[in-house]
Design a protein around this motif. Structure first.
Motif, PDB file in Angstrom:
ATOM      1  N   LYS A 311       0.841  -1.203   0.000  1.00  0.00           N
ATOM      2  CA  LYS A 311       0.000   0.000   0.000  1.00  0.00           C
ATOM      3  C   LYS A 311       0.877   1.254   0.000  1.00  0.00           C
ATOM      4  O   LYS A 311       0.566   2.243  -0.671  1.00  0.00           O
ATOM      5  CB  LYS A 311      -0.924  -0.011   1.224  1.00  0.00           C
ATOM      6  CG  LYS A 311      -2.071  -1.001   1.089  1.00  0.00           C
ATOM      7  CD  LYS A 311      -2.905  -1.085   2.335  1.00  0.00           C
ATOM      8  CE  LYS A 311      -3.710   0.165   2.584  1.00  0.00           C
ATOM      9  NZ  LYS A 311      -4.522   0.049   3.815  1.00  0.00           N
ATOM     10  N   ALA A 312       1.963   1.200   0.748  1.00  0.00           N
ATOM     11  CA  ALA A 312       2.844   2.369   0.841  1.00  0.00           C
ATOM     12  C   ALA A 312       3.468   2.718  -0.509  1.00  0.00           C
ATOM     13  O   ALA A 312       3.680   3.888  -0.811  1.00  0.00           O
ATOM     14  CB  ALA A 312       3.936   2.106   1.872  1.00  0.00           C
ATOM     15  N   ILE A 313       3.747   1.708  -1.307  1.00  0.00           N
ATOM     16  CA  ILE A 313       4.369   2.015  -2.615  1.00  0.00           C
ATOM     17  C   ILE A 313       3.311   2.278  -3.690  1.00  0.00           C
ATOM     18  O   ILE A 313       3.629   2.406  -4.867  1.00  0.00           O
ATOM     19  CB  ILE A 313       5.356   0.914  -3.070  1.00  0.00           C
ATOM     20  CG1 ILE A 313       4.633  -0.420  -3.258  1.00  0.00           C
ATOM     21  CG2 ILE A 313       6.505   0.782  -2.091  1.00  0.00           C
ATOM     22  CD1 ILE A 313       5.512  -1.509  -3.870  1.00  0.00           C
ATOM     23  N   GLY A 314       2.048   2.320  -3.254  1.00  0.00           N
ATOM     24  CA  GLY A 314       1.004   2.765  -4.170  1.00  0.00           C
ATOM     25  C   GLY A 314       0.167   1.671  -4.791  1.00  0.00           C
ATOM     26  O   GLY A 314      -0.594   1.928  -5.725  1.00  0.00           O
ATOM     27  N   ILE A 315       0.301   0.434  -4.280  1.00  0.00           N
ATOM     28  CA  ILE A 315      -0.545  -0.640  -4.809  1.00  0.00           C
ATOM     29  C   ILE A 315      -1.924  -0.498  -4.174  1.00  0.00           C
ATOM     30  O   ILE A 315      -2.048  -0.462  -2.949  1.00  0.00           O
ATOM     31  CB  ILE A 315       0.040  -2.042  -4.483  1.00  0.00           C
ATOM     32  CG1 ILE A 315       1.511  -2.135  -4.888  1.00  0.00           C
ATOM     33  CG2 ILE A 315      -0.788  -3.135  -5.129  1.00  0.00           C
ATOM     34  CD1 ILE A 315       1.786  -1.977  -6.351  1.00  0.00           C
ATOM     35  N   LYS A 316      -2.937  -0.433  -5.022  1.00  0.00           N
ATOM     36  CA  LYS A 316      -4.290  -0.188  -4.522  1.00  0.00           C
ATOM     37  C   LYS A 316      -4.751  -1.337  -3.632  1.00  0.00           C
ATOM     38  O   LYS A 316      -4.418  -2.501  -3.886  1.00  0.00           O
ATOM     39  CB  LYS A 316      -5.271  -0.061  -5.694  1.00  0.00           C
ATOM     40  CG  LYS A 316      -5.061   1.140  -6.546  1.00  0.00           C
ATOM     41  CD  LYS A 316      -6.038   1.099  -7.715  1.00  0.00           C
ATOM     42  CE  LYS A 316      -5.547   1.967  -8.850  1.00  0.00           C
ATOM     43  NZ  LYS A 316      -6.138   1.584 -10.117  1.00  0.00           N
TER      44      LYS A 316
ATOM     45  N   LEU B  56       1.600   8.425   4.136  1.00  0.00           N
ATOM     46  CA  LEU B  56       1.466   7.131   4.808  1.00  0.00           C
ATOM     47  C   LEU B  56       0.640   7.288   6.077  1.00  0.00           C
ATOM     48  O   LEU B  56       0.216   6.304   6.671  1.00  0.00           O
ATOM     49  CB  LEU B  56       2.847   6.569   5.178  1.00  0.00           C
ATOM     50  CG  LEU B  56       3.838   6.378   4.036  1.00  0.00           C
ATOM     51  CD1 LEU B  56       5.103   5.707   4.542  1.00  0.00           C
ATOM     52  CD2 LEU B  56       3.223   5.544   2.923  1.00  0.00           C
ATOM     53  N   THR B  80      -3.790   6.642  -2.477  1.00  0.00           N
ATOM     54  CA  THR B  80      -2.965   5.522  -2.966  1.00  0.00           C
ATOM     55  C   THR B  80      -2.525   5.790  -4.405  1.00  0.00           C
ATOM     56  O   THR B  80      -1.363   5.595  -4.767  1.00  0.00           O
ATOM     57  CB  THR B  80      -3.761   4.201  -2.893  1.00  0.00           C
ATOM     58  OG1 THR B  80      -4.214   4.019  -1.556  1.00  0.00           O
ATOM     59  CG2 THR B  80      -2.916   3.015  -3.299  1.00  0.00           C
ATOM     60  N   GLU B  81      -3.492   6.200  -5.226  1.00  0.00           N
ATOM     61  CA  GLU B  81      -3.205   6.504  -6.627  1.00  0.00           C
ATOM     62  C   GLU B  81      -2.178   7.636  -6.720  1.00  0.00           C
ATOM     63  O   GLU B  81      -1.255   7.582  -7.538  1.00  0.00           O
ATOM     64  CB  GLU B  81      -4.523   6.910  -7.312  1.00  0.00           C
ATOM     65  CG  GLU B  81      -4.419   7.147  -8.810  1.00  0.00           C
ATOM     66  CD  GLU B  81      -4.551   5.855  -9.601  1.00  0.00           C
ATOM     67  OE1 GLU B  81      -4.824   4.811  -8.988  1.00  0.00           O
ATOM     68  OE2 GLU B  81      -4.343   5.902 -10.829  1.00  0.00           O
ATOM     69  N   ARG B  83       0.048   8.442  -4.445  1.00  0.00           N
ATOM     70  CA  ARG B  83       1.359   7.895  -4.035  1.00  0.00           C
ATOM     71  C   ARG B  83       2.017   7.168  -5.205  1.00  0.00           C
ATOM     72  O   ARG B  83       3.206   7.327  -5.476  1.00  0.00           O
ATOM     73  CB  ARG B  83       1.189   6.901  -2.880  1.00  0.00           C
ATOM     74  CG  ARG B  83       1.313   7.498  -1.497  1.00  0.00           C
ATOM     75  CD  ARG B  83       1.581   6.430  -0.438  1.00  0.00           C
ATOM     76  NE  ARG B  83       0.626   5.346  -0.434  1.00  0.00           N
ATOM     77  CZ  ARG B  83      -0.540   5.389   0.193  1.00  0.00           C
ATOM     78  NH1 ARG B  83      -0.884   6.466   0.882  1.00  0.00           N
ATOM     79  NH2 ARG B  83      -1.362   4.363   0.154  1.00  0.00           N
ATOM     80  N   LEU B  84       1.199   6.344  -5.885  1.00  0.00           N
ATOM     81  CA  LEU B  84       1.743   5.509  -6.964  1.00  0.00           C
ATOM     82  C   LEU B  84       2.336   6.364  -8.083  1.00  0.00           C
ATOM     83  O   LEU B  84       3.398   6.049  -8.609  1.00  0.00           O
ATOM     84  CB  LEU B  84       0.626   4.610  -7.519  1.00  0.00           C
ATOM     85  CG  LEU B  84       1.019   3.660  -8.651  1.00  0.00           C
ATOM     86  CD1 LEU B  84       1.961   2.576  -8.129  1.00  0.00           C
ATOM     87  CD2 LEU B  84      -0.214   2.996  -9.264  1.00  0.00           C
ATOM     88  N   TYR B  89       8.987   6.209  -2.168  1.00  0.00           N
ATOM     89  CA  TYR B  89       9.281   6.165  -0.732  1.00  0.00           C
ATOM     90  C   TYR B  89      10.300   5.062  -0.454  1.00  0.00           C
ATOM     91  O   TYR B  89      10.114   3.922  -0.838  1.00  0.00           O
ATOM     92  CB  TYR B  89       7.987   5.901   0.056  1.00  0.00           C
ATOM     93  CG  TYR B  89       8.038   6.420   1.469  1.00  0.00           C
ATOM     94  CD1 TYR B  89       7.403   7.604   1.809  1.00  0.00           C
ATOM     95  CD2 TYR B  89       8.743   5.748   2.450  1.00  0.00           C
ATOM     96  CE1 TYR B  89       7.469   8.101   3.099  1.00  0.00           C
ATOM     97  CE2 TYR B  89       8.809   6.244   3.744  1.00  0.00           C
ATOM     98  CZ  TYR B  89       8.173   7.419   4.068  1.00  0.00           C
ATOM     99  OH  TYR B  89       8.246   7.922   5.334  1.00  0.00           O
ATOM    100  N   PHE B  91      12.109   3.195   2.652  1.00  0.00           N
ATOM    101  CA  PHE B  91      11.995   3.040   4.104  1.00  0.00           C
ATOM    102  C   PHE B  91      13.370   2.935   4.761  1.00  0.00           C
ATOM    103  O   PHE B  91      14.367   2.603   4.116  1.00  0.00           O
ATOM    104  CB  PHE B  91      11.176   1.788   4.437  1.00  0.00           C
ATOM    105  CG  PHE B  91       9.727   1.929   4.081  1.00  0.00           C
ATOM    106  CD1 PHE B  91       8.830   2.475   4.978  1.00  0.00           C
ATOM    107  CD2 PHE B  91       9.261   1.531   2.832  1.00  0.00           C
ATOM    108  CE1 PHE B  91       7.494   2.613   4.644  1.00  0.00           C
ATOM    109  CE2 PHE B  91       7.940   1.671   2.493  1.00  0.00           C
ATOM    110  CZ  PHE B  91       7.050   2.205   3.395  1.00  0.00           C
ATOM    111  N   PRO B 110       5.439  -1.570  -8.865  1.00  0.00           N
ATOM    112  CA  PRO B 110       4.682  -0.305  -8.910  1.00  0.00           C
ATOM    113  C   PRO B 110       4.448   0.182 -10.341  1.00  0.00           C
ATOM    114  O   PRO B 110       3.404   0.772 -10.633  1.00  0.00           O
ATOM    115  CB  PRO B 110       5.592   0.682  -8.159  1.00  0.00           C
ATOM    116  CG  PRO B 110       6.511  -0.168  -7.341  1.00  0.00           C
ATOM    117  CD  PRO B 110       6.722  -1.423  -8.131  1.00  0.00           C
ATOM    118  N   ALA B 113       1.621  -1.811 -11.658  1.00  0.00           N
ATOM    119  CA  ALA B 113       0.358  -1.342 -11.067  1.00  0.00           C
ATOM    120  C   ALA B 113      -0.075  -0.012 -11.688  1.00  0.00           C
ATOM    121  O   ALA B 113      -1.269   0.288 -11.745  1.00  0.00           O
ATOM    122  CB  ALA B 113       0.512  -1.195  -9.558  1.00  0.00           C
TER     123      ALA B 113
END
Lengths: 407, 233
Positions: A311-316, B56, B80-81, B83-84, B89, B91, B110, B113
């Protein structure tokens, strides 16, 4: 489309790189659940079908024609030979026969002491050569031999009526053997003595005594008549209703029924079997659903950190949840495939090759299915698999990202 | 020029029996193409601030605009969209790769996606891995890579969608000095060649000083001081 491609990719990698023992366990449990559902419902359906076949072959045939009821009630069907000939021309009709239904009491002096034991019962007049093409009573003779068309002083008795077979009953004659003399007093007062030619295995307790139609006509003082005309048909060629309709056009004044009308008294048995089958199916599906749910939930919980990272890397969230649904449906499909193969390529052929008798010679354990029944079972498993994949994945995937990653 | 990041009076308080304020009113702007370092002692609020900036987490109070978008108005799915397509990011921990995916797959996930074409995203992911010095480790799984290598894969993953802003939470903390220098040079190159905006957390401000435009010192949830390249030179 792209979301599904990504979900499929994640699911594929998760299955191929995931814990193989868990995969095997999941598929194994799902297979067992599906086998359990198919086996129990198959046995119950098979049992019901066998019971119905037994009743058709011993009592009802497929279609029964009886005398006119309206506007005036008639005792017999007239011109039975002509009617049977006409019915025989209907495509799909395998055989026809007529029967006379008589009532009376049977008396037997077992000890030759002058003291007769009497019981009442149904006496059926048959044309033996035609009757054996519709019914299978001749196949279940316990002693002696079946009647032939010209027998007039001989009878064939039900084992339940003869007595001496199984538990004694007040409704039996106390132990009649082949060759014994039995006196019948008919409802119209005619009294005759017959030699017992054979005794058949009366497994479903119909308590019938067979005489020839020729003898019945002599007793009743009628000719070319019948109390019933019974018809055996090829049910795979046409529906029962269409056979009934064709017969009704030939004999519009007569009453025509099929065996389902006649077996009304055992419909409650079918209902009970259906309820049992539904309960077992529901339990199997619930076990399968809970199994997938628990395993997917544990799997998702173990991967909550990875879900958080995704989710953090943008996966829905939808992609993640769908990946778990795909995994769950994959496990379900494997379970259905293995379970289905086990039942349809191993268990069922095995039971056909080596039948397990429930009643020797009459009723075997069989697995019977309808495409609709199997289809609904598969659909129910797929729905259970879908929900059992979706709900736990959704519960974990909706967590806050940082909570999922760091706990 | 419109700032890439605009933060106004940003506050974050963690709930609990005794609520803990982690950010107590941060306001700052980061220009497009700027390379900013956040530093400060442990508990100063660096990671909390980066989590808010990287979407986040959600702040308790204040406003945040990223690339002109008021992100507070976005739904979860829209965040989310966002962010993508806009953010990368990295960590602090290097164990943030998907264990069932190879290095290459981790990097292109990513991109996949986001709707990239298969051949395209495989090539780009491989190129990025070569850029971080892992050209020979494309098909290795995370458990077959060292901590430093995993961190470099994570950096490549953060860059794969060519994000407008790259956030990195101590990206060099688990790397040897050579690898750390390579990563910082990579960030600097991205900034200079592609105009990438980069916000990075570090405990070693001296190490990043040659690369960054500004270093922001945080203390107790507030900005303590800001050092700019111009002021240094």
């Amino acid at each position: 489309m792209n979301d599904w491609r990504t979900s499929l990719f994640i699911a594929y990698k998760s299955v191929t790189r995931g814990n193989k023992s868990m995969l095997a366990l999941m598929v194994f449990i799902l297979s067992l659940s599906f086998i359990n559902m198919l086996f129990i419902s198959g046995v119950l359906t098979g049992l019901w079908n066998s019971e119905v076949d037994l009743a058709i072959n011993l009592i009802t045939a497929h279609v029964e024609v009886t005398p006119q009821q309206k506007p005036t009630l008639k005792e017999f069907i007239p011109n039975e030979a002509q009617l049977q000939a006409q019915i025989s021309t209907i495509p799909g009709v395998i055989a026809t026969t007529r029967r006379y239904q008589l009532a009376g009491s049977l008396s037997f002096d077992k000890d030759k002491s002058g003291q007769m034991k009497s019981v009442s019962g149904a006496i059926i007049g048959i044309d033996p050569s035609r009757d054996q093409k519709v019914f299978t009573v001749n196949d279940i003779m316990l002693a002696g031999s079946p009647l032939t068309d010209n027998d007039t002083d001989q009878i064939v008795l039900s084992s339940a009526l003869a007595g001496g077979y199984g538990t004694p009953s007040t409704n039996d004659l106390g132990g009649v053997k082949v060759g014994d003399k039995v006196q019948i007093t008919y409802a119209n007062g005619v009294m005759r003595t017959y030699t017992v030619k054979g005794i058949y295995n009366d497994i479903i307790g119909i308590f019938e005594t067979f005489i020839t139609a020729k003898e019945a006509e002599s007793v009743l003082s009628v000719a070319n008549s019948a109390s019933q005309i019974l018809v055996k048909v090829n049910t795979s060629r046409s529906t029962l209703a269409s056979y009934e309709d064709r017969i009704r056009t030939l004999a519009p004044n007569l009453t025509v029924k099929n065996y389902t009308d006649l077996l009304g008294s055992i419909v409650s048995f079918e209902r009970a079997l259906n309820i049992i089958s539904d309960i077992v199916s529901a339990i199997s599906i619930a076990v399968a659903a809970v199994t997938i749910f628990v395993l997917i939930y544990v799997n998702a919980l173990n991967k909550r950190r990875q879900i958080g990272i995704m989710k953090a890397i943008g996966i829905k969230q939808r992609i993640i949840v769908n990946a778990y649904i795909i995994q769950s449906l994959f496990y379900t499909a494997c379970g259905l495939l293995i379970g289905g193969l086990a039942v349809f390529t191993v268990l069922r052929p095995l039971l056909i090759a080596h039948p397990i008798p429930i009643i020797v010679g009459l009723l075997n354990l069989t697995l019977a299915y309808t495409p609709l029944g199997v289809g609904l079972g598969i659909l129910a498993f797929i729905v259970a698999g879908y929900l059992a994949g979706r709900i736990p994945a959704h519960l974990v995937a909706k967590e806050n990202i940082l909570t999922a990653i760091w706990g | 020029m419109q700032p890439m990041i605009t933060v106004s009076n940003l506050k974050k308080t963690y709930p609990g029996k005794v609520p803990t304020p982690a950010l107590r009113g941060i306001s700052l702007e980061v220009a497009k193409g700027e390379f900013v370092a956040l530093t400060g002692r442990s508990g100063a609020g660096k990671s909390t601030l980066l989590h808010q900036l990287g979407l986040l987490d959600t702040p308790t109070e204040g406003t945040l605009h990223l690339n002109g978008t008021d992100v507070e108005t976005l739904s979860d799915a829209e965040r989310t969209e966002f962010r993508l397509k806009n953010l990368g990011y990295v960590f602090q921990e290097y164990t943030t790769l998907i264990i069932e995916l190879t290095a290459l797959e981790n990097v292109y996930l990513p991109h996949m996606a986001a709707g990239g074409a298969t051949r395209h995203y495989r090539e780009e992911a491989a190129e990025l891995l070569r850029l971080v010095g892992l050209g020979g480790r494309l098909d290795h799984y995370p458990n077959e890579l060292s901590g430093g290598e995993q961190q470099r894969v994570a950096i490549a993953r953060a860059l794969v969608n060519n994000p407008k802003i790259l956030f990195a939470d101590e990206p060099t903390a688990n790397l040897d000095s050579v690898s750390a220098k390579t990563v910082l040079e990579l960030f600097a190159k991205l900034r200079s060649e592609m105009g990438q905006t980069i916000v990075l957390i570090t405990h070693e401000p001296e190490d990043v000083r040659p690369y960054v435009d500004r270093t922001i010192w945080l203390s107790d949830g507030l900005i303590e001081k800001i050092e700019t390249r111009n002021a240094r030179s």
